[in-house]
Design an enzyme around this catalytic site. Structure first.
Site, mmCIF file in Angstrom:
data_model
loop_
_atom_site.group_PDB
_atom_site.id
_atom_site.type_symbol
_atom_site.label_atom_id
_atom_site.label_comp_id
_atom_site.label_asym_id
_atom_site.label_seq_id
_atom_site.Cartn_x
_atom_site.Cartn_y
_atom_site.Cartn_z
ATOM 1 C CB THR A 147 -2.309 29.724 2.961
ATOM 2 O OG1 THR A 147 -3.020 28.758 2.185
ATOM 3 C CG2 THR A 147 -0.953 29.149 3.325
ATOM 4 C CB SER A 182 3.683 24.556 -2.824
ATOM 5 O OG SER A 182 3.236 25.744 -2.159
ATOM 6 C CE1 TYR A 184 1.817 32.072 -0.514
ATOM 7 C CE2 TYR A 184 0.406 30.164 -0.847
ATOM 8 C CZ TYR A 184 0.595 31.439 -0.368
ATOM 9 O OH TYR A 184 -0.426 32.084 0.288
ATOM 10 C CG HIS A 185 0.816 26.115 0.317
ATOM 11 N ND1 HIS A 185 0.782 25.631 -0.971
ATOM 12 C CD2 HIS A 185 -0.378 26.711 0.522
ATOM 13 C CE1 HIS A 185 -0.397 25.914 -1.512
ATOM 14 N NE2 HIS A 185 -1.114 26.578 -0.629
ATOM 15 C CE LYS A 188 1.570 34.076 2.969
ATOM 16 N NZ LYS A 188 1.643 35.454 3.478
#
Length: 391
Positions: A147, A182, A184-185, A188
């Site tokens: 991302t 975040s 989530y980020h 990645k």
């Protein structure tokens, strides 16, 4: 030999698998555990566009597109034994890894979901990379959609992958520092580092495709039949801002711009995202690296206000009267950040942008008007609220 597409039931994975299947005679192995459907249901939402079962999708791909080389393997990539069997049986030439829990807001709900997101995403990638190494498949081209969120929001133009650091008069090229915003980020960011290490230690050719915010409802392949459609989420947790704004317009709600909304975000149309992954999968000209390559999968940066205004203008073509309203921003971000992001390598890969933002918005609104009842039934999901499981 074969191509494996992980997360093949997902928004990006399914149309990517279809395009790859239409361009190669190699077996395209679709891998998924169908968790995305469960995640969205757990927060009380649904896809605006009805999604056929994966078996129906594969059958329609054969009937409508003549794509006969798709096959399904259902399983969980966090299970190392499953991954080892998958790789040993299919011996992939390329892996397109799109499987992940992809929502930053979902990962921020509570500690349980943060832990789940990090375990799910990181374990799957590590299992695949180590599985290739220990299975003697180090020549497999490993492509992952990470991302652009790993870059954060620096005040300088974002390079396509690395950065140049200077200290005490000395300079060197280094990986871009993780500036994720975040849980989530951050998965990645870790995946990016793990892929770099896997290339260094195992020699696996890596394409780290740093995907921007993807928008759109269809590609040439998915438009061929309603049962080939990819999913379309429009809720706060899984619906990206463009999709959520378009759904609000169709439902008669004002578009909710958080804060000033002048910050620019990177975007790429679904068609352009799928095209890049397909070219990497079938090893087109200059697509298969001998090294570790980073692509910024983005075609342009757009401000949140410009998104809302464009949608409002295009909505008039559908007889929709849409207003734009500003709300207090629940996220910690610079509401005036003018993001600049380099994308020359990705632009060369896809041969230039094929879909303008206005065209993409027109496509989305045209689709959602046909599914207005589903959108309005779930309009309470436009904003964060109480979850269906009581958390």
């Amino acid at each position: 030999m074969s191509v494996i597409v992980t997360g093949a039931d997902g928004y990006l994975g399914w149309p990517t698998a279809l395009r790859i299947g239409s361009r190669t005679d190699e077996r395209v192995v679709l891998v998924d555990n169908f968790a995305r459907r469960e995640w969205v249901e757990s927060i009380g939402s649904t896809s605006a566009v009805p999604i056929a079962s994966i078996d129906d999708r594969i059958a329609r791909a054969s009937d409508e597109l003549g794509v006969e080389n798709l096959s399904l393997v259902e399983g969980d990539l966090t299970d190392r034994a499953f991954v080892d069997r998958l790789l040993s049986v299919h011996e992939p030439e390329t892996i397109i890894h799109t499987a992940a829990q992809p929502s930053a807001p979902y990962s921020q709900i509570n500690g349980e979901r943060a832990n789940y997101t990090q375990h799910n995403n990181l374990q799957a990638t590590r299992n695949l990379l180590w599985g290739l190494h220990e299975g003697g498949l180090e020549d497999t081209h490993f492509v992952e959609t990470t991302t652009t969120g790993v870059y954060g929001a620096p005040e300088f133009p974002i390079p396509e992958g690395g950065a140049t650091m200077e200290n005490q008069g000395e300079r060197d090229d280094v990986p871009f520092p993780a500036m994720a915003g975040s849980w989530y980020h951050l998965t990645k960011s870790h995946d990016a580092a793990n892929m770099r290490l896997a290339h260094k230690q195992f020699g696996i050719p890596i394409s780290d495709v740093r995907t921007a915010i993807v928008y759109g409802t269809e590609t040439d392949e998915t438009a061929a039949d309603p049962r080939l459609a990819t999913r379309f989420d429009f809720d706060y947790y899984f619906g990206v801002v463009v999709h959520r704004f378009c759904a609000q317009a169709v439902a008669g709600y004002p578009m909710t711009v958080y804060g000033r909304g002048e910050q620019r975000k990177p975007f790429v149309a679904l068609e352009d995202a799928v095209e890049g992954l397909a070219r990497l999968a079938i090893n087109g000209p200059n697509a298969r690296p001998d090294d570790h390559v980073v692509y910024n999968q983005v075609t342009r940066a757009i401000s949140i206000v410009e998104i809302a205004e464009t949608i409002a203008d295009v909505a008039g073509e559908f007889g929709l009267d849409v207003e734009v309203e500003h709300f207090e921003n629940p996220r910690e971000e610079d509401e005036t950040h003018k993001m600049e992001i380099e994308n020359d390598r990705y632009d060369d890969l896809i041969g230039g942008q094929s879909t303008t933002f206005e065209e993409g918005v027109r496509q989305i609104l045209g689709t959602l008007v046909d599914h207005e009842e589903t959108v309005t039934t779930h309009e309470d999901r436009f904003l964060p609220g109480v979850l269906t499981d009581g958390e």
